[in-house]
Design a protein around this motif. Sequence first.
Motif, mmCIF file in Angstrom:
data_model
loop_
_atom_site.group_PDB
_atom_site.id
_atom_site.type_symbol
_atom_site.label_atom_id
_atom_site.label_comp_id
_atom_site.label_asym_id
_atom_site.label_seq_id
_atom_site.Cartn_x
_atom_site.Cartn_y
_atom_site.Cartn_z
ATOM 1 N N VAL A 60 0.887 -1.166 0.000
ATOM 2 C CA VAL A 60 0.000 0.000 0.000
ATOM 3 C C VAL A 60 0.920 1.210 0.000
ATOM 4 C CG1 VAL A 60 -1.823 1.224 1.212
ATOM 5 C CG2 VAL A 60 -1.734 -1.266 1.336
ATOM 6 N N LYS A 61 0.895 1.953 -1.115
ATOM 7 C CA LYS A 61 1.834 3.071 -1.281
ATOM 8 C C LYS A 61 1.101 4.405 -1.344
ATOM 9 C CE LYS A 61 5.393 0.510 -3.694
ATOM 10 N NZ LYS A 61 6.333 0.514 -4.788
ATOM 11 N N PRO A 62 1.661 5.415 -0.686
ATOM 12 C CA PRO A 62 1.078 6.761 -0.800
ATOM 13 C C PRO A 62 1.467 7.410 -2.127
ATOM 14 C CG PRO A 62 2.961 6.783 0.689
ATOM 15 C CD PRO A 62 2.767 5.364 0.264
ATOM 16 N N VAL A 63 0.506 8.098 -2.743
ATOM 17 C CA VAL A 63 0.739 8.830 -3.989
ATOM 18 C C VAL A 63 -0.028 10.142 -3.906
ATOM 19 C CG1 VAL A 63 0.462 8.829 -6.496
ATOM 20 C CG2 VAL A 63 0.984 6.702 -5.322
ATOM 21 N N PHE A 64 0.679 11.239 -3.650
ATOM 22 C CA PHE A 64 0.073 12.571 -3.571
ATOM 23 C C PHE A 64 -1.123 12.600 -2.622
ATOM 24 C CE2 PHE A 64 1.887 12.496 -7.953
ATOM 25 C CZ PHE A 64 2.897 13.409 -7.724
ATOM 26 N N GLY A 65 -1.014 11.982 -1.477
ATOM 27 C CA GLY A 65 -2.093 11.995 -0.494
ATOM 28 C C GLY A 65 -3.109 10.883 -0.661
ATOM 29 N N THR A 87 -1.721 -5.492 -5.548
ATOM 30 C CA THR A 87 -1.886 -6.907 -5.210
ATOM 31 C C THR A 87 -0.656 -7.698 -5.652
ATOM 32 O OG1 THR A 87 -2.940 -7.475 -7.312
ATOM 33 C CG2 THR A 87 -4.391 -6.721 -5.522
ATOM 34 N N ARG A 88 -0.569 -8.910 -5.188
ATOM 35 C CA ARG A 88 0.554 -9.787 -5.555
ATOM 36 C C ARG A 88 0.581 -10.068 -7.058
ATOM 37 N NH1 ARG A 88 2.745 -10.716 -0.943
ATOM 38 N NH2 ARG A 88 1.543 -11.093 0.940
ATOM 39 N N SER A 89 -0.590 -10.002 -7.722
ATOM 40 C CA SER A 89 -0.640 -10.231 -9.164
ATOM 41 C C SER A 89 -0.335 -8.955 -9.959
ATOM 42 C CB SER A 89 -2.011 -10.779 -9.563
ATOM 43 O OG SER A 89 -3.018 -9.812 -9.317
ATOM 44 N N GLY A 90 -0.128 -7.831 -9.252
ATOM 45 C CA GLY A 90 0.225 -6.584 -9.926
ATOM 46 C C GLY A 90 -0.930 -5.635 -10.175
ATOM 47 N N GLU A 91 -2.142 -6.031 -9.824
ATOM 48 C CA GLU A 91 -3.275 -5.113 -9.982
ATOM 49 C C GLU A 91 -3.105 -3.938 -9.038
ATOM 50 O OE1 GLU A 91 -7.371 -6.993 -10.844
ATOM 51 O OE2 GLU A 91 -6.328 -8.345 -9.448
ATOM 52 N N ARG A 92 -3.601 -2.788 -9.485
ATOM 53 C CA ARG A 92 -3.507 -1.570 -8.672
ATOM 54 C C ARG A 92 -4.889 -0.971 -8.499
ATOM 55 N NH1 ARG A 92 1.311 -2.302 -10.788
ATOM 56 N NH2 ARG A 92 3.166 -1.327 -9.909
ATOM 57 N N PHE A 93 -5.161 -0.534 -7.273
ATOM 58 C CA PHE A 93 -6.430 0.092 -6.942
ATOM 59 C C PHE A 93 -6.135 1.409 -6.234
ATOM 60 C CE2 PHE A 93 -6.965 -4.459 -6.994
ATOM 61 C CZ PHE A 93 -8.076 -4.638 -7.807
ATOM 62 N N ALA A 107 -2.084 8.376 5.641
ATOM 63 C CA ALA A 107 -1.118 7.641 6.461
ATOM 64 C C ALA A 107 -1.819 6.755 7.481
ATOM 65 C CB ALA A 107 -0.177 8.617 7.164
ATOM 66 N N ALA A 108 -2.869 7.269 8.113
ATOM 67 C CA ALA A 108 -3.610 6.467 9.085
ATOM 68 C C ALA A 108 -4.354 5.320 8.398
ATOM 69 C CB ALA A 108 -4.591 7.342 9.855
ATOM 70 N N THR A 109 -4.892 5.583 7.212
ATOM 71 C CA THR A 109 -5.582 4.537 6.454
ATOM 72 C C THR A 109 -4.603 3.435 6.073
ATOM 73 O OG1 THR A 109 -7.153 6.150 5.592
ATOM 74 C CG2 THR A 109 -6.965 4.059 4.399
ATOM 75 N N ARG A 110 -3.426 3.836 5.619
ATOM 76 C CA ARG A 110 -2.401 2.860 5.262
ATOM 77 C C ARG A 110 -2.014 2.018 6.481
ATOM 78 N NH1 ARG A 110 3.822 4.012 3.413
ATOM 79 N NH2 ARG A 110 4.242 1.897 2.704
ATOM 80 N N ALA A 111 -1.816 2.666 7.622
ATOM 81 C CA ALA A 111 -1.453 1.950 8.841
ATOM 82 C C ALA A 111 -2.548 0.966 9.236
ATOM 83 C CB ALA A 111 -1.192 2.932 9.970
ATOM 84 N N ARG A 112 -3.801 1.363 9.061
ATOM 85 C CA ARG A 112 -4.931 0.488 9.415
ATOM 86 C C ARG A 112 -4.968 -0.747 8.509
ATOM 87 N NH1 ARG A 112 -7.391 -1.318 13.259
ATOM 88 N NH2 ARG A 112 -9.624 -1.108 13.374
ATOM 89 N N ILE A 113 -4.727 -0.545 7.220
ATOM 90 C CA ILE A 113 -4.702 -1.676 6.280
ATOM 91 C C ILE A 113 -3.538 -2.593 6.589
ATOM 92 C CG2 ILE A 113 -4.408 -2.338 3.855
ATOM 93 C CD1 ILE A 113 -5.912 0.295 3.158
ATOM 94 N N GLU A 114 -2.367 -2.005 6.850
ATOM 95 C CA GLU A 114 -1.180 -2.808 7.173
ATOM 96 C C GLU A 114 -1.411 -3.622 8.458
ATOM 97 O OE1 GLU A 114 1.337 -3.407 5.312
ATOM 98 O OE2 GLU A 114 1.015 -1.874 3.785
ATOM 99 N N ALA A 115 -2.067 -3.011 9.449
ATOM 100 C CA ALA A 115 -2.350 -3.724 10.701
ATOM 101 C C ALA A 115 -3.289 -4.896 10.435
ATOM 102 C CB ALA A 115 -2.963 -2.775 11.723
ATOM 103 N N ALA A 116 -4.297 -4.687 9.583
ATOM 104 C CA ALA A 116 -5.231 -5.769 9.243
ATOM 105 C C ALA A 116 -4.523 -6.885 8.475
ATOM 106 C CB ALA A 116 -6.395 -5.220 8.428
ATOM 107 N N ARG A 117 -3.609 -6.512 7.596
ATOM 108 C CA ARG A 117 -2.832 -7.519 6.851
ATOM 109 C C ARG A 117 -2.002 -8.370 7.783
ATOM 110 N NH1 ARG A 117 1.006 -4.935 2.976
ATOM 111 N NH2 ARG A 117 1.612 -7.071 2.662
ATOM 112 N N GLY A 118 -1.506 -7.751 8.851
ATOM 113 C CA GLY A 118 -0.661 -8.470 9.809
ATOM 114 C C GLY A 118 -1.454 -9.207 10.864
ATOM 115 N N GLY A 119 -2.795 -9.178 10.748
ATOM 116 C CA GLY A 119 -3.628 -9.886 11.707
ATOM 117 C C GLY A 119 -3.851 -9.127 12.994
ATOM 118 N N ARG A 120 -3.557 -7.825 12.983
ATOM 119 C CA ARG A 120 -3.707 -7.029 14.197
ATOM 120 C C ARG A 120 -4.939 -6.126 14.103
ATOM 121 N NH1 ARG A 120 1.577 -6.343 12.490
ATOM 122 N NH2 ARG A 120 1.085 -4.213 11.893
ATOM 123 N N ALA A 121 -5.928 -6.514 13.331
ATOM 124 C CA ALA A 121 -7.111 -5.673 13.134
ATOM 125 C C ALA A 121 -7.990 -5.616 14.367
ATOM 126 C CB ALA A 121 -7.937 -6.205 11.961
#
Length: 151
Positions: free
Chosen positions: A111-116, A122-128, A137-151
């Motif tokens: 999950v990468k920031p691009v101009f805010g 995805t692992r297959s290269g799709e981009r959303f 930044a907070a949204t990214r942190a929330r997604i990363e936490a969910a990916r790590g099972g810390r949701a």
Amino acid sequence: MTDGPARDSLFRGPQALAEGERLVDSFRADRTVYWRNTLILVVIFGTLAGAALLAFGNPYPWIGPVAAVLALGLRSAWLASEALAAEWRLTDRRLLGPAGQAIPLGDIADVKPVFGDLVVITRSGERFLMKYLRDGAATRARIEAARGGRA
């Protein structure tokens, strides 16, 4: 035969939660961010249009910024209701997008920031693209936490 998905399918909203799936968070487009981004585009393109008119010797370079305000302002006003209706939902299993996207958390490579905004890759290269977020930044942190099972 069609060249892509039907137009109606692009605006159907996030998918329903699966049985036993738990909603962790939701991320809606922010009106202030939407209009701030529009203002930034107006300034950039208005300046470029005025500079181009000056470079070509036009005696009325002020027309460039005025045209940018009118064109981008009207476009943004026309599309505001659609853009501001966008909602991404994060569950304990998936990230659900406004156009019916369902991205399993295990399939998210980055999950990468691009101009805010955020780009979910995805692992297959799709981009959303997650646009007009109040706090990317907070949204990214929330997604990363969910990916790590810390949701």
